[in-house]
Enzyme design. Structure first.
Site, PDB file in Angstrom:
ATOM      1  N   CYS A  73       0.853  -1.186   0.000  1.00 51.72           N
ATOM      2  CA  CYS A  73       0.000   0.000   0.000  1.00 51.72           C
ATOM      3  C   CYS A  73       0.891   1.238   0.000  1.00 51.72           C
ATOM      4  O   CYS A  73       2.076   1.153   0.344  1.00 51.72           O
ATOM      5  CB  CYS A  73      -0.957   0.005   1.193  1.00 51.72           C
ATOM      6  SG  CYS A  73      -0.120   0.211   2.771  1.00 51.72           S
ATOM      7  N   CYS A  76       3.234   2.067   2.920  1.00 52.22           N
ATOM      8  CA  CYS A  76       4.522   1.371   3.019  1.00 52.22           C
ATOM      9  C   CYS A  76       5.635   2.247   2.436  1.00 52.22           C
ATOM     10  O   CYS A  76       6.734   2.341   2.987  1.00 52.22           O
ATOM     11  CB  CYS A  76       4.482   0.043   2.252  1.00 52.22           C
ATOM     12  SG  CYS A  76       3.222  -1.116   2.816  1.00 52.22           S
ATOM     13  N   CYS A 145      29.774 -27.477 -23.569  1.00 52.37           N
ATOM     14  CA  CYS A 145      28.808 -27.892 -22.548  1.00 52.37           C
ATOM     15  C   CYS A 145      28.628 -26.771 -21.542  1.00 52.37           C
ATOM     16  O   CYS A 145      29.371 -25.777 -21.554  1.00 52.37           O
ATOM     17  CB  CYS A 145      29.218 -29.189 -21.849  1.00 52.37           C
ATOM     18  SG  CYS A 145      30.485 -28.984 -20.616  1.00 52.37           S
ATOM     19  N   CYS A 148      31.527 -25.245 -19.421  1.00 48.16           N
ATOM     20  CA  CYS A 148      32.406 -24.261 -20.070  1.00 48.16           C
ATOM     21  C   CYS A 148      31.884 -22.853 -19.805  1.00 48.16           C
ATOM     22  O   CYS A 148      32.654 -21.938 -19.491  1.00 48.16           O
ATOM     23  CB  CYS A 148      32.475 -24.506 -21.572  1.00 48.16           C
ATOM     24  SG  CYS A 148      33.038 -26.146 -22.046  1.00 48.16           S
ATOM     25  N   ASP A 525     -11.151 -20.196 -28.677  1.00 50.59           N
ATOM     26  CA  ASP A 525     -12.156 -19.159 -28.833  1.00 50.59           C
ATOM     27  C   ASP A 525     -12.735 -19.309 -30.240  1.00 50.59           C
ATOM     28  O   ASP A 525     -11.992 -19.583 -31.183  1.00 50.59           O
ATOM     29  CB  ASP A 525     -11.516 -17.785 -28.663  1.00 50.59           C
ATOM     30  CG  ASP A 525     -12.481 -16.671 -28.963  1.00 50.59           C
ATOM     31  OD1 ASP A 525     -13.556 -16.649 -28.363  1.00 50.59           O
ATOM     32  OD2 ASP A 525     -12.151 -15.827 -29.829  1.00 50.59           O
TER      33      ASP A 525
END
Length: 831
Positions: A73, A76, A145, A148, A525
């Site tokens: 809020c 805060c 890989c 690395c 839809d």
């Protein structure tokens, strides 16, 4: 759904994340993070890397910006401001609650730690917003890989001038936030055995074209030396000479991995270079020179083969980059000037010749043609275009010269956005990939420690010779390398996403690829998805007038209405040259139709209820005709006066020509539930459902009711995908396990909101997407189980002393090459 990377939480955050360009850059480079203790993590892009004691620095002086988490809020925000204003050295505090943003200005002594501590005392957490403007993207060659990539990250993070770095093995990209020159970054990457180049517009299209032939000469030379030494050992060649040949071969092939291993150890990484180098050096130490040389040679050969194979997957991006021309012809007065696309502005006029690729998005000013949009949408049939139509960069002008007004800069074109989205998708980790990485991070150190224990403890307690146990430990070291396992998932995901992009489908990441592979129910839809979404005149039946007279009256009645059906009738009348009559006393009858006085007679246009309310005598044949049309799913507009029914006009939203075939294709690939969601009445919905052969339908739905329908399907145990336009169906798309938008070409909203985007405005590519996703899941599973099985077999063969070092390295590098080649099959999956 929460267990699959919080898809919907990410969607909710989209607006907030787009509120700042800095945050967008930060998200691309890698998210920042702060620990509860208030200390920035080593992977954080906090602004403390280059200053003592976490002093705040920014391009704006002694200022810093943070994202605040936990504010619910505006009070805060006020609390945080008051608390920070009391802190020494803070001169100004601003908290923007809607943007969840904190801005702080202070003296030079102000530190990140102080700000973080004060805010965390109040129960909130801070995340620094990137302040540096030196984020650059590099292309890295030689990674085979994920370990690395981790080694490069750890090495560069140790440099004081590098604030943040993220290396993406699957795309070969590296983003670095640094203050030192580009040359220094290139040199540091080169130190650990890889080659980096700045990812600029100039070299983007060329960087992937180069073949990675580096290292072949050394591999051939060292292989020849090993073969010579092996043959010589059986032909009385002096042992010293064979040892020398093996040693030279080891140095030739092993220089690069040993160098990489040194920097990996220095940056506290345990990658494959470390394990292989330790095995080779250990083999030489115990006198197994042939084994050591063979290990290094097989490892180097495997790396080259892996690199070559991985580059094939990365070409899915480079091929997209090559679609749009780098130059265009600009019309300036009566002259044509060729310019680089980067120098062309919005509203400039470009000339497109027959057979040329279109360089930028735009709108046709002059000319007619057919455009091959397959590179963007995957559509196989060219689309006819006339003045006023949009065209996209990367598509092909089949015939006819065009004058096109540019509508988007080169970085904003549809093809540029596709490339950006695909690159981001390939850099994201799927749940399976994240799990495998976590498994490998636990597996490797455990096996590494086990290897050390095997080398030391058995001979130490007198259970055999040191040489024998060290040899077994070295074999175990090689098996500790999880390369094939770690590489099994990302290469498959990159290949699948690349294949999809080539076919006009954007999959936003491995998470959504995996989700699509387990979907068994798809909801559609109706309007604009299964149907064209554009009402058309279906039938015209005059009773007491000619068809021309009926249309003329209807044209006059509906010309003042804004209703979509009225617009359809008006446009139809205009297209056929029907003349408009003089009318007066126009009146809209809410929910029923319209009325007007024409030539002294009051005419009405509307539905059956309107004429029943007017107590007009409806002959049985008229009522039967209306009811038959309604049963067929058509909307009926009755035209008449208080005396008689002049005629009826039916309007229908036709099915797309691709709909029935697409739904049939979905059933063939294993989708069990095809569901239609529509706001139409029961009769219309039933008719469309019978035409499309969907399993079930939900009619009379408002947008919120579509969400309820999705939830009902989920409660029945279905994994549900929702297909819509990405805007009107947003609530349902967000609720579904997977959101699929269609018609993404030229629609930025659809491209941003959905998990998967069908670039063409039809369902033609949806079966291919599901098929590809399921194939990808199968290949990922095959790769993982194969990688684990190879490791298990190798482990069981160590202690009977059947597994040699060269067999161990062959099992690792060979397995890695096999899983890559298996993943590459995804690039070849066709409709």
């Amino acid at each position: 759904m929460a267990d699959t990377c919080c898809n919907h939480q990410e969607k909710e955050k989209t607006t907030e994340e787009q509120m700042s360009k800095d945050l967008s850059i930060q998200r691309k480079a890698g998210s920042c993070c702060s620990h509860p203790s208030g200390e920035a993590s080593d992977s954080c892009c906090a602004t403390t890397s280059n200053t003592p004691t976490g002093q705040i620095t920014s391009v704006h002086g002694n200022k810093a910006a943070y994202r605040v988490q936990g504010m619910d809020c505006p009070s805060c925000a006020s609390t945080i401001e008051k608390a920070l204003n009391k802190v020494k050295d803070i001169q100004e505090v601003k908290v923007n609650y809607p943007a969840a943003k904190l801005q702080v200005a202070g003296a030079s002594a102000l530190s990140f730690d102080e700000v973080t501590r004060e805010v965390e005392k109040l129960g909130y957490t801070l995340e620094p917003i990137q302040a540096h403007k030196h984020i650059r993207t590099y292309h890295v060659e030689g990674m085979d890989c994920g370990s690395c990539a981790k080694s490069i990250e750890n090495h560069l993070r140790a440099l004081p001038s590098v604030h943040d770095v993220h290396v993406h093995f699957s795309t070969g990209k590296m983003t670095v936030d640094h203050d030192n020159p580009v040359e220094d970054i290139l040199a540091e990457v080169s130190k650990i055995g890889y080659k980096a180049s700045l990812d600029t517009n100039e070299n983007k299209q060329n960087k992937m074209k180069k073949s990675n032939k580096q290292g072949y000469g050394f591999i051939i030379f060292s292989g020849f030396l090993i073969l010579l030494g092996f043959i010589g050992s059986y032909n009385n060649m002096p042992a010293m000479l064979t040892t020398m040949l093996y040693a030279i071969a080891m140095v030739t092939s092993g220089y690069k991995p040993v160098k990489s291993a040194y920097f990996a150890v220095k940056s506290r990484s345990l990658d494959m270079n470390v394990l292989m180098s330790a095995a080779a050096i250990g083999a030489a130490f115990i006198g197994e020179w042939f084994e050591g040389a063979t290990v290094v040679w097989l490892f180097a050969l495997g790396n080259v083969l892996q690199n070559r194979s991985i580059e094939q997957t990365r070409k899915s991006i480079s091929n997209l980059m090559e679609l749009a021309p780098s130059e265009a012809w600009i019309k300036t007065g009566s002259e044509l000037i060729q310019k680089p696309v980067e120098e062309i502005a919005v509203k400039d006029t470009i000339i497109i010749k027959p057979g040329d690729r279109i360089p930028l998005d735009g709108e046709i000013l002059k000319g007619e043609t057919s455009i091959n949009q397959a590179p963007i949408t995957g559509e196989s049939i060219p689309v006819d275009k006339v003045a006023g139509n949009s065209v996209y960069a990367g598509t092909i002008n089949e015939h006819g010269s065009l004058e096109v007004q540019v509508t988007k800069l080169v970085e904003d074109t549809t093809i540029s956005k596709i490339i950006h989205l695909v690159e981001e998708a390939q850099e994201q980790k799927a749940p399976t990939e994240a799990f495998v990485d976590k498994f490998a991070s636990i597996y490797t150190p455990i096996v590494f420690l086990a290897a050390l224990a095997v080398m030391i403890f058995p001979p130490l307690f007198g259970f055999g010779a040191w040489g024998d146990w060290i040899y077994k430990g070295l074999a175990l070291l090689v098996i500790a390398c999880p390369c094939a396992l770690v590489i099994s998932t990302p290469v498959a995901i990159v290949s699948a996403i690349g294949n999809a992009a080539k076919n006009g489908v954007l999959i936003k990441g491995g998470t959504f690829l995996e989700k699509a592979g387990v979907i068994h129910s798809i909801a559609f839809d109706k309007t604009g998805t299964l149907t064209e979404g554009k009402p058309k005149i279906s039938e015209i039946i005059p009773f007491t007038a000619t068809e021309h007279e009926l249309l003329s009256i209807a044209f006059t009645l509906e010309d003042y209405s804004k209703h979509p059906i009225a617009k359809t009738i008006v446009q139809y009348a205009k297209d056929y040259g029907i003349s408009l009559r003089e009318g007066e006393s126009f009146k809209a009858l809410a929910g029923k139709g319209v009325q007007a006085t024409i030539d002294g007679t009051t005419y009405y246009g509307g539905n059956l209820a309107l004429f029943e309310d007017l107590h007009i005598d409806l002959k049985p044949e008229v009522k039967d005709e209306v009811e038959n049309m309604q049963r067929d799913g058509k909307t009926v507009v009755m035209i008449g006066s208080e005396m008689e029914i002049t005629g009826i006009i039916s309007v229908a939203d036709n099915l797309r020509h691709t709909t029935v075939e697409a739904l049939k294709g979905l059933k063939q690939v294993g989708i069990k539930q095809l569901v239609m969601l529509t706001g139409d009445n029961e009769g219309t919905a039933k008719n469309i459902a019978e035409e499309t052969k969907v399993n079930r339908y939900f009619a009379d739905l408002l947008p919120e009711n579509k969400v309820d329908a999705i939830k009902q399907l989920q409660n029945e145990g279905h994994k549900v995908a929702m297909v819509g336009d990405g805007i009107n169906d947003a609530p349902a798309l967000a609720t579904a396990d997977l959101g699929i938008a269609m018609g993404g070409a030229g629609t930025d909203t659809a491209m941003e909101t959905a998990d998967i985007v069908l670039m063409a405005d039809n369902l033609e590519k949806l079966p291919h997407t599901i098929k590809l996703s399921r194939r990808a899941l199968n290949i990922i599973k095959q790769n993982i189980w194969f990688s684990l099985a190879i490791k298990l077999v190798a482990l069981t063969l160590i202690f009977p002393e059947w597994l040699t070092l060269w067999m161990a390295v062959l099992s690792d590098t060979g397995a890695a090459v096999i899983v890559i080649l298996n993943a590459l099959r995804l690039l070849k999956v066709k409709d």
